[in-house]
Design a protein around this motif. Sequence first.
Motif, short mmCIF file in Angstrom:
data_model
loop_
_atom_site.label_atom_id
_atom_site.label_comp_id
_atom_site.label_asym_id
_atom_site.label_seq_id
_atom_site.Cartn_x
_atom_site.Cartn_y
_atom_site.Cartn_z
N PHE A 1 0.83 -1.20 0.00
CA PHE A 1 0.00 0.00 0.00
C PHE A 1 0.87 1.26 0.00
N PHE A 2 1.99 1.20 0.72
CA PHE A 2 2.92 2.33 0.72
C PHE A 2 3.42 2.60 -0.69
N LEU A 3 3.72 1.55 -1.43
CA LEU A 3 4.21 1.69 -2.79
C LEU A 3 3.15 2.33 -3.69
N ILE A 4 1.87 1.94 -3.51
CA ILE A 4 0.79 2.56 -4.28
C ILE A 4 0.71 4.06 -3.99
N GLY A 5 0.73 4.40 -2.71
CA GLY A 5 0.67 5.82 -2.33
C GLY A 5 1.85 6.60 -2.85
N LEU A 6 3.05 6.01 -2.79
CA LEU A 6 4.25 6.70 -3.26
C LEU A 6 4.23 6.86 -4.78
N HIS A 7 3.79 5.82 -5.50
CA HIS A 7 3.65 5.90 -6.96
C HIS A 7 2.75 7.06 -7.35
N THR A 8 1.58 7.11 -6.73
CA THR A 8 0.60 8.15 -7.07
C THR A 8 1.14 9.53 -6.72
N GLY B 1 -8.58 5.17 -4.09
CA GLY B 1 -10.01 5.21 -3.81
C GLY B 1 -10.47 3.99 -3.02
N SER B 2 -9.93 2.83 -3.38
CA SER B 2 -10.29 1.60 -2.66
C SER B 2 -9.80 1.66 -1.21
N VAL B 3 -8.60 2.22 -1.02
CA VAL B 3 -8.08 2.38 0.34
C VAL B 3 -9.02 3.26 1.16
N ALA B 4 -9.50 4.35 0.56
CA ALA B 4 -10.42 5.25 1.27
C ALA B 4 -11.72 4.53 1.62
N ILE C 1 -0.31 3.94 -21.85
CA ILE C 1 0.16 3.14 -20.71
C ILE C 1 0.20 4.00 -19.46
N ALA C 2 0.66 5.24 -19.62
CA ALA C 2 0.68 6.16 -18.48
C ALA C 2 -0.73 6.43 -17.98
N PHE C 3 -1.69 6.58 -18.90
CA PHE C 3 -3.10 6.79 -18.52
C PHE C 3 -3.63 5.59 -17.74
N ALA C 4 -3.38 4.38 -18.25
CA ALA C 4 -3.86 3.16 -17.57
C ALA C 4 -3.24 3.02 -16.19
N THR C 5 -1.94 3.31 -16.09
CA THR C 5 -1.25 3.22 -14.80
C THR C 5 -1.82 4.23 -13.82
N ALA C 6 -2.05 5.46 -14.29
CA ALA C 6 -2.58 6.51 -13.42
C ALA C 6 -3.98 6.16 -12.94
N ALA C 7 -4.83 5.66 -13.85
CA ALA C 7 -6.19 5.28 -13.46
C ALA C 7 -6.17 4.18 -12.40
N ALA C 8 -5.25 3.21 -12.57
CA ALA C 8 -5.13 2.13 -11.59
C ALA C 8 -4.65 2.66 -10.24
N MET C 9 -3.76 3.67 -10.28
CA MET C 9 -3.28 4.27 -9.03
C MET C 9 -4.41 4.99 -8.30
N ILE D 1 -3.93 0.23 5.33
CA ILE D 1 -4.14 1.49 4.63
C ILE D 1 -3.18 2.58 5.12
N ALA D 2 -2.58 2.38 6.30
CA ALA D 2 -1.62 3.36 6.81
C ALA D 2 -0.46 3.52 5.83
N GLY D 3 -0.07 2.43 5.16
CA GLY D 3 1.02 2.50 4.21
C GLY D 3 0.73 3.45 3.07
N ALA D 4 -0.48 3.37 2.50
CA ALA D 4 -0.85 4.26 1.40
C ALA D 4 -0.89 5.71 1.84
#
Length: 380
Positions: A72-79, A166-169, A153-161, A228-231
């Motif tokens: 989750f931390f990696l997802i938050g950092l990516h975004t 949103g799922s974490v929230a 690819i950047a659009f797809a990656t961003a949407a997934a991020m 979710i704390a990681g994100a």
Amino acid sequence: MTDHVTQSVRDGQRAGLAMLVGLALGMVAANSQLSDTYALVHHLPLRVGSRAWAIEAPLIEWINQSLLTVFFFLIGLHTNHELTRGALSEPCAAMLPASAALGGMIVPAVIYLGFNFGDAVALRRWAIPIATNIVLVLGVLSLVSGQVAPAMIAFATAAAMFDGLGSVAVIALFYGDFDQLWPLWLVAGGLAGLLVLNRTRKASLVPYLAMGCVLWAGLVMAGIEGAIAGAIVGFTLALSSFPSKATEGTERRVSPFALLFVVPIFTFFNGGVVLDFVPADQQAWSVAIGIAIALIFGKPLGILGGTLLALSLRIGALPPDTSMRDVPAIALLAGVGFTMSLFIVGAAFDATPVAATVKLAVVSSSAIAVVLGTLALKLR
């Protein structure tokens, strides 16, 4: 496409393979002579802390609420990185994938609710089909990267991020039991500390991690999913205060551990479903069918709808060298739920008999989405 996204796509190929290996091993363990051992290890009780402050839970809970924090931390950092330094640093560039992700969460939820209307217990599981698995999406995109525009690819990656955040929230807001109220003070303290660090542009990772630990402990003790704390930590880092090499180095160190160890371990212990093909009851059928329809059809419709809405309102624009012809293939691929969906299954069902059927629905629907998305990308 930024170098950051390019590296993410490359990592996705290996991570997607590692995830599938973890799933396959889990399925074998759950459906072989190892099933009793698998179940025993799965629920092995572990206790951490002193008598007054101890947290005791089975191994699966430690994996889902502690180990998965790294992912989750990696997802938050990516975004965070893409919003501040990468492809989404311009508001117009960020709005299109954000709108697509929002549509991709709302439509599947509505479809699921429609299939389970009138069943108060089943309705609580509405969030299972809202999530897209960023690891498998990146894995598939890595296989067809030569046939898809880098900007798409950047659009797809961003949407997934955005979908992941949103799922974490949703998990934080709707899947907490709030067993005790006093730990919420720890949650408030951790969030306040992270906000202060962000506002003061603190250029050290250590205090962020410390506040993250406080936040995690408060979430777990309050009955909310601690991972979710990681994100939240990854997303609140004041990246502009850190040297680029420092943040990139941190991500390079975290990414292999999160994608090649944490995620496969998670899928091994959460994806091991007994294949008896006998749903627990009628509710299981209703939930499973709702999830399948929501992931395979609802997700693509939501992504397309959110994209068209942003374009019609002129609050977003398609990336350069792309057209709406590219979006349906990406939308089909977004039906891959998997990691986040399985995580929500655990939060919503605990150890009820329905959970096995629901997990099987998530895994099979995600597999269909992978096939449909891959074919669409190759045939477009």
